[in-house]
Design a protein around this motif. Structure first.
Motif, PDB file in Angstrom:
ATOM      1  N   LEU A   1      52.261 -31.814 -62.355  1.00 24.92           N
ATOM      2  CA  LEU A   1      51.631 -30.764 -61.553  1.00 24.92           C
ATOM      3  C   LEU A   1      52.054 -30.868 -60.086  1.00 24.92           C
ATOM      4  N   ARG A   2      51.978 -32.091 -59.566  1.00 31.54           N
ATOM      5  CA  ARG A   2      52.357 -32.325 -58.166  1.00 31.54           C
ATOM      6  C   ARG A   2      53.823 -31.976 -57.950  1.00 31.54           C
TER       7      ARG A   2
ATOM      8  N   GLU B   1      54.318 -28.326 -57.829  1.00 33.45           N
ATOM      9  CA  GLU B   1      53.837 -27.820 -56.530  1.00 33.45           C
ATOM     10  C   GLU B   1      54.884 -28.079 -55.440  1.00 33.45           C
TER      11      GLU B   1
ATOM     12  N   ARG C   1      45.847 -26.131 -66.680  1.00 33.85           N
ATOM     13  CA  ARG C   1      46.106 -26.834 -65.419  1.00 33.85           C
ATOM     14  C   ARG C   1      47.482 -26.487 -64.866  1.00 33.85           C
TER      15      ARG C   1
ATOM     16  N   ALA D   1      49.299 -23.908 -65.743  1.00 32.88           N
ATOM     17  CA  ALA D   1      49.322 -22.458 -65.510  1.00 32.88           C
ATOM     18  C   ALA D   1      48.702 -22.123 -64.156  1.00 32.88           C
ATOM     19  N   ALA D   2      47.682 -22.897 -63.786  1.00 36.25           N
ATOM     20  CA  ALA D   2      46.961 -22.604 -62.546  1.00 36.25           C
ATOM     21  C   ALA D   2      47.777 -22.943 -61.292  1.00 36.25           C
ATOM     22  N   THR D   3      48.929 -23.614 -61.457  1.00 35.00           N
ATOM     23  CA  THR D   3      49.770 -23.862 -60.282  1.00 35.00           C
ATOM     24  C   THR D   3      50.542 -22.602 -59.890  1.00 35.00           C
ATOM     25  N   ALA D   4      50.556 -21.604 -60.759  1.00 35.37           N
ATOM     26  CA  ALA D   4      51.400 -20.424 -60.537  1.00 35.37           C
ATOM     27  C   ALA D   4      50.843 -19.504 -59.454  1.00 35.37           C
TER      28      ALA D   4
ATOM     29  N   LEU E   1      40.721 -19.275 -63.511  1.00 33.35           N
ATOM     30  CA  LEU E   1      42.047 -19.801 -63.187  1.00 33.35           C
ATOM     31  C   LEU E   1      42.310 -19.746 -61.685  1.00 33.35           C
TER      32      LEU E   1
ATOM     33  N   LEU F   1      40.600 -22.742 -60.445  1.00 34.39           N
ATOM     34  CA  LEU F   1      41.348 -23.943 -60.830  1.00 34.39           C
ATOM     35  C   LEU F   1      42.570 -24.105 -59.925  1.00 34.39           C
ATOM     36  N   HIS F   2      43.259 -23.006 -59.667  1.00 34.71           N
ATOM     37  CA  HIS F   2      44.411 -23.008 -58.761  1.00 34.71           C
ATOM     38  C   HIS F   2      44.021 -23.620 -57.409  1.00 34.71           C
TER      39      HIS F   2
ATOM     40  N   GLN G   1      42.857 -27.383 -57.672  1.00 35.13           N
ATOM     41  CA  GLN G   1      43.977 -28.316 -57.847  1.00 35.13           C
ATOM     42  C   GLN G   1      44.763 -28.494 -56.559  1.00 35.13           C
ATOM     43  N   ARG G   2      44.993 -27.385 -55.859  1.00 32.85           N
ATOM     44  CA  ARG G   2      45.703 -27.507 -54.568  1.00 32.85           C
ATOM     45  C   ARG G   2      44.917 -28.421 -53.646  1.00 32.85           C
TER      46      ARG G   2
ATOM     47  N   ILE H   1      45.198 -32.061 -54.730  1.00 28.47           N
ATOM     48  CA  ILE H   1      46.487 -32.652 -54.367  1.00 28.47           C
ATOM     49  C   ILE H   1      46.517 -32.946 -52.869  1.00 28.47           C
TER      50      ILE H   1
ATOM     51  N   VAL I   1      37.648 -29.680 -61.364  1.00 27.67           N
ATOM     52  CA  VAL I   1      38.771 -29.342 -62.242  1.00 27.67           C
ATOM     53  C   VAL I   1      38.383 -29.537 -63.717  1.00 27.67           C
TER      54      VAL I   1
ATOM     55  N   GLN J   1      38.219 -26.721 -66.614  1.00 26.97           N
ATOM     56  CA  GLN J   1      39.018 -26.845 -67.842  1.00 26.97           C
ATOM     57  C   GLN J   1      38.159 -26.668 -69.081  1.00 26.97           C
TER      58      GLN J   1
END
Lengths: 264, 175
Positions: free
Chosen positions: A205-206, A209, A226, A228-231, B124, B127-128, B131-132, B135, B151, B155
């Motif tokens: 994931l990282r 990103e 998870r 998918a949510a980076t998109a 989502l 979640l996006h 997660q950002r 990180i 998170v 999920q």
């Protein structure tokens, strides 16, 4: 030629018309893949229109069997469509000869697969440099670039390890380094976290990103929320058709407090 | 339980109170046993006062509550439509969402899969962002731990939405 998805679908959904100023890196028009004939004919991909802009990360989610892997294979030239068009960086690729297509796959597209697809008898750095050698780079350049990329994915100290000595997450990071070595126009990932535990998923994931921040164009098909949510943009696929599309960026930041009970 | 749940159960057709109770029991299974019978009549009276539903009394019935037939008013229909489209998170009430899908499908108010998609988009997006933030917060262990909780909960909810999607896909294809 505004992008997005078929306009005949439910207007209540959040259709996004891509207003990409330049040309999309990846474009599909009325893309189809069917198997079998007559009564038993099956449409794995049933008329997909799609634009992916430079620097964008797009994810496609959907239940297994919805056609998302087939779609990715068509976009990457791993499989031939039954109808429609695929364009990569301004050039049509669905009608190329086998030979031209193979060349394109080696140089312009980076692939990341669920099961890594590394050569077990080659070390990490040899796996990464192989793609550059096949694309005609000199051994010295290939090795230097491979070492740089392993450093970038955090595996500089594992360069001489065989895949069998690496964890799943490390193997997938080697695979990502390999996908990047020829500076592809787009990286296509098929369930990149499908075989990984939670900690390894976070590493990938990282990494995704980071690639996104560096301007790499990425397309991911997955059922892992998870990754998918980076998109930036997410599409939902069902029965071979893109049925929903949404932008994930710029939505809820600042409302995260509500998720932990800090505000209403 | 939200009043809108009771209201939505009337969207298909005007009904007696006991029919509404039977529908709720069917939709909720063992979880519905905790509801007491009086609760639904209290809610119906409140909704009537608010002008969201109207009461017709059956010919043979007199004034007994279980003889009344309840029907949505135009305002009531409007309220149901709003409720179906509403996305309720961060406090997802699972029973409410489940009943929303049941009501949407039985009264033909909306495609349950569209309701699932709408909810999924919201989750989502969160979640996006979570997660950002996770990180970005890697260096602050405490904050990262809290975000990990966010998170994981998101999920879990997303996985349940997948199960809802499978269920309503099967129902739609008629098997």
């Amino acid at each position: 030629m505004a992008g997005g998805v078929r306009k005949t679908l439910d207007p209540s959904k959040e259709w996004i018309v891509s207003d990409t100023a330049g040309m999309p890196v990846l474009r599909a028009r009325d893309l189809r893949k069917e198997y079998g004939r007559g009564e038993g004919r099956l449409f794995a991909v049933d008329g997909v229109d799609l634009d992916v802009a430079a620097g964008e990360t797009v994810a496609v989610m959907g239940p297994s069997g919805c056609g998302k892997s087939t779609l990715l294979h068509l976009l990457g030239g791993l499989d031939r469509p039954s109808g429609g068009e695929v364009w990569l960086a301004g050039d049509r690729i669905d009608d190329l000869s086998e030979r031209a297509l193979a060349r394109l796959r080696r140089t312009a597209i980076g692939f990341v697969f669920q099961s890594f697809h590394l050569m077990e008898e080659l070390t990490a750095v040899e796996n990464v440099e192989l793609s550059a050698l096949l694309a005609g780079r000199s051994p010295r350049t290939a090795r230097r670039k491979a070492e740089e990329l392993l450093e970038r994915v955090g595996l500089a100290d594992r360069a001489r390890f065989l895949p069998s000595a690496l964890s799943g997450g490390q193997r997938q990071r080697v695979a990502v380094a390999r996908a990047l070595i020829n500076e592809p126009a787009v990286v296509l990932a098929d369930e990149p976290t499908g075989n990984l535990d939670s900690a390894a998923t976070l590493d990938v994931l990282r990494l995704f990103e980071d690639l996104h921040a560096a301007g790499q164009t990425l397309m991911i098909v997955t059922h892992d929320a998870r990754i998918a949510a980076t998109a930036d943009r997410l599409m939902t696929m069902r029965d071979g058709v893109l049925v929903d599309e949404t932008r994930l960026t710029g939505g809820t930041t600042g409302r995260l407090g509500a998720l932990v009970g800090l505000e209403d | 339980m939200r009043q809108e749940v009771v209201l939505a159960l009337l969207a298909k057709e005007p009904s007696h109170g006991y029919e509404l109770r039977a529908r709720l029991r069917e939709a909720l299974g063992p979880l519905g046993e905790a509801m007491n019978a009086g609760q639904i009549y209290v809610t119906l009276t409140r909704l009537e006062k608010a002008g969201l539903l109207a009461v017709e009394t059956s010919a043979d019935g007199g004034d007994r509550p279980d003889r009344k037939v309840y029907a949505l008013t135009a305002d009531g229909q409007q309220r149901v439509a709003e409720w179906i489209a509403e996305v309720a998170w961060p406090r997802p009430d699972l029973a409410e969402f489940h009943l929303k899908l049941v009501a949407a499908a039985s009264a033909g108010l909306a495609d349950p899969l569209t309701v699932v998609d709408t909810q999924r988009r919201e989750l989502l997006r969160r979640l996006h962002d979570a997660q950002r933030a996770a990180i970005a917060a890697t260096a602050q262990e405490g904050a990262a731990l809290l975000l990990e909780g966010v998170v994981l909960r998101l999920q879990a909810d997303l996985r349940w939405l997948e199960a809802c999607e499978r269920h309503w896909t099967r129902r739609r294809s008629g098997s």
